[in-house]
Design an enzyme around this catalytic site. Structure first.
Site, mmCIF file in Angstrom:
data_model
loop_
_atom_site.group_PDB
_atom_site.id
_atom_site.type_symbol
_atom_site.label_atom_id
_atom_site.label_comp_id
_atom_site.label_asym_id
_atom_site.label_seq_id
_atom_site.Cartn_x
_atom_site.Cartn_y
_atom_site.Cartn_z
ATOM 1 N N ASP A 15 0.830 -1.217 0.000
ATOM 2 C CA ASP A 15 0.000 0.000 0.000
ATOM 3 C C ASP A 15 0.856 1.254 0.000
ATOM 4 O O ASP A 15 0.634 2.186 -0.753
ATOM 5 C CB ASP A 15 -0.884 0.052 1.255
ATOM 6 C CG ASP A 15 -2.019 -0.949 1.175
ATOM 7 O OD1 ASP A 15 -2.060 -1.725 0.195
ATOM 8 O OD2 ASP A 15 -2.858 -0.959 2.095
ATOM 9 N N ARG A 95 1.482 5.051 17.332
ATOM 10 C CA ARG A 95 0.943 6.058 16.397
ATOM 11 C C ARG A 95 1.216 7.507 16.784
ATOM 12 O O ARG A 95 1.599 8.310 15.927
ATOM 13 C CB ARG A 95 -0.567 5.841 16.186
ATOM 14 C CG ARG A 95 -0.939 4.516 15.542
ATOM 15 C CD ARG A 95 -0.113 4.184 14.347
ATOM 16 N NE ARG A 95 -0.592 3.009 13.644
ATOM 17 C CZ ARG A 95 0.112 2.319 12.764
ATOM 18 N NH1 ARG A 95 1.358 2.674 12.480
ATOM 19 N NH2 ARG A 95 -0.391 1.263 12.160
ATOM 20 N N ASP A 124 -6.371 3.563 13.336
ATOM 21 C CA ASP A 124 -5.112 4.277 13.105
ATOM 22 C C ASP A 124 -5.282 5.594 12.367
ATOM 23 O O ASP A 124 -4.566 6.553 12.639
ATOM 24 C CB ASP A 124 -4.120 3.356 12.379
ATOM 25 C CG ASP A 124 -3.625 2.260 13.299
ATOM 26 O OD1 ASP A 124 -3.527 2.524 14.517
ATOM 27 O OD2 ASP A 124 -3.340 1.150 12.825
ATOM 28 N N SER A 180 -2.788 -8.515 7.411
ATOM 29 C CA SER A 180 -2.448 -7.130 7.665
ATOM 30 C C SER A 180 -1.722 -7.101 9.009
ATOM 31 O O SER A 180 -2.299 -7.404 10.052
ATOM 32 C CB SER A 180 -3.730 -6.304 7.714
ATOM 33 O OG SER A 180 -3.452 -5.076 8.302
HETATM 34 N N1 ARG Z 1 -6.408 -3.215 16.542
HETATM 35 C C1 ARG Z 1 -5.167 -2.677 16.900
HETATM 36 C C2 ARG Z 1 -5.267 -1.216 17.252
HETATM 37 O O1 ARG Z 1 -6.183 -0.586 16.842
HETATM 38 C C3 ARG Z 1 -4.084 -2.916 15.888
HETATM 39 C C4 ARG Z 1 -4.315 -2.384 14.511
HETATM 40 C C5 ARG Z 1 -3.100 -2.605 13.707
HETATM 41 N N2 ARG Z 1 -3.285 -2.832 12.357
HETATM 42 C C6 ARG Z 1 -3.125 -4.006 11.701
HETATM 43 N N3 ARG Z 1 -2.891 -3.925 10.455
HETATM 44 N N4 ARG Z 1 -3.183 -5.161 12.255
HETATM 45 O O2 ARG Z 1 -4.451 -0.674 17.927
#
Ligand code: ARG
Length: 407
Positions: A15, A95, A124, A180
């Site tokens: 991506d 983040r 995110d 992912s």
């Molecule tokens: N669900 C978790 C969060 O919101 C992890 C998200 C991370 N993304 C992924 N591609 N698994 O913090």
């Protein structure tokens, strides 16, 4: 060359790489990529070449592991922040730091746009956008671009777009599964593919940091974690620094199958999602610090701290890192943990981490008060007077009201 620039958060993945070509075409901006190393083994090899091949005019790589551990991870640990009682917030703690660095990079190169690879369904995007907007609230606004949220391409269309733009995607095999994955030193989050069916047992190929139970060692392994005011300082009495402590624990505890979490969680955007996490180091440190707190904090401190932990976890998960309340709670945590120093002995065996010893110079555990042996110095006779007064109000009420006729 255009004079308008965009900083793109760049992981080197599909991506992210397509985004470079897409931003140049759709927004007519010069793209400078920023790759941040938050630990956990991001693939940095050849990343500059990859970015430039896809059209970036420059590519930055910053190692922010120490800052991540000291300013984010250990704050989350001291607050004992576990989202919904389970998830140590690995992605969520990363983040805000990434947003901060993106804003710094934008200022450094004079870019007025920042791009990130988040979709429109996840947490995110909220964390990035609100952090970037908050951090730039006092200066020129930054334009945020989120290609994956804007382009509406399916995975297959993305692959075609890459081909058309002459981008070579090494990671995409023919029928290979593409989970992912988001990873940093504090853990990795794995979503998608077969995991989207909540009845499906996560396949072994979804995991990469933790051993399956039938492959873990048949002998247990004991470790000591040292803490100073709630911060981990050493492992087996050796001061190796926060990053190394977590790296070592990820390896050692991961080998014993510790740190697998399978959780259906409440996303900020209203969706329930099934998420697999591997966070061996985080689970060990949370378990050990919790044990030390039981010795060094009063009952009331423990209760208040616990209530704030939940609020703190929600703040971090919900993208509210850059708020006064988060900083207020950090101040409380630093203060309440002033005497939480000492060491915890833990045992790793077949997927579990067990506390097998705790020691602290500030321990509130008093052997003379606790023992049933002849060393007992608790005044047993004082107990009857205490209970007499302690039960006074309930006895008075029972006499006049509720317990007149026992219910
Ligand atoms: N669900 C978790 C969060 O919101 C992890 C998200 C991370 N993304 C992924 N591609 N698994 O913090």
């Amino acid at each position: 060359m255009n004079n308008k620039k965009c900083i793109l958060a760049y992981s080197g993945g599909m991506d992210s790489t397509i985004s470079i070509a897409w931003i140049i075409k759709e927004y007519n901006l010069d793209v400078i990529t920023l790759t941040l190393d938050l630990g956990g083994g991001p693939e940095l090899d050849g990343i500059k070449e990859k970015a430039k091949d896809a059209g970036a005019i420059d590519s930055l790589i910053w190692d922010v592991r120490d800052e991540f551990v000291n300013e984010y991870v250990f704050k989350g640990l001291k607050a004992r922040a576990l989202y919904e009682g389970k998830y140590p917030l690995s992605t969520a703690l990363g983040r805000p730091l990434m947003a901060k660095k993106l804003v710094e990079a934008a200022r450094l190169v004079g870019a007025s746009s920042i791009a990130h690879g988040c979709t429109g369904k996840g947490n995110d995007q909220v964390r990035f956008d609100s952090s970037i907007m908050t951090l730039s609230a006092h200066s020129d606004p930054i334009n945020i671009i989120a290609p994956a949220r804007e382009w509406g391409m399916t995975r297959d269309e993305e692959k075609k777009y890459a081909q058309k733009s002459g981008i070579e995607l090494r990671e995409v095999g023919n029928n290979q599964k593409v989970y992912s994955i988001d990873r940093n030193l504090w853990g990795q989050a794995i979503e998608g593919e077969d995991l989207e069916d909540t009845w499906v047992i996560p396949p072994e190929d979804a995991y990469s940091w933790t051993s399956p139970m039938d492959k873990t060692p048949d002998n247990h392994q004991d470790l000591i974690i040292n803490f100073d005011q709630g911060t981990p300082t050493a492992m087996n009495e050796e001061k190796i620094g926060g990053v190394k402590i977590i790296e070592n624990l990820n390896n050692i505890a991961g080998n014993h199958g510790v740190g697998r979490i399978d959780h259906v969680e409440n996303r900020l955007v209203g969706i329930k999602s099934r998420e697999i996490y591997e966070t061996p180091g985080a689970i060990v440190l949370h378990t050990a610090l919790n044990a030390l707190e039981t010795m060094c904090l009063s009952k009331e401190q423990q209760r208040v701290k616990q209530n704030l932990s939940q609020i703190y976890a929600d703040l971090v998960y919900d993208g509210k890192w850059f708020t006064e309340l988060r900083a207020n709670i950090d101040s409380f945590m630093n203060d309440v943990l002033k005497y939480t120093s000492g060491k915890v002995k833990i045992r790793l065996f077949k997927g579990s981490v067990t506390v097998i010893g705790i020691q602290s110079n500030y321990s509130l555990y008093d052997f003379g008060l606790a023992t049933y042996s002849s060393d007992d110095n608790f005044d047993h006779s004082a107990a009857t007077g205490f209970i007499d007064i302690y039960s006074l109000s309930s006895r008075t009420q029972a006499k006049k009201q509720t317990y007149k006729d026992a219910r």
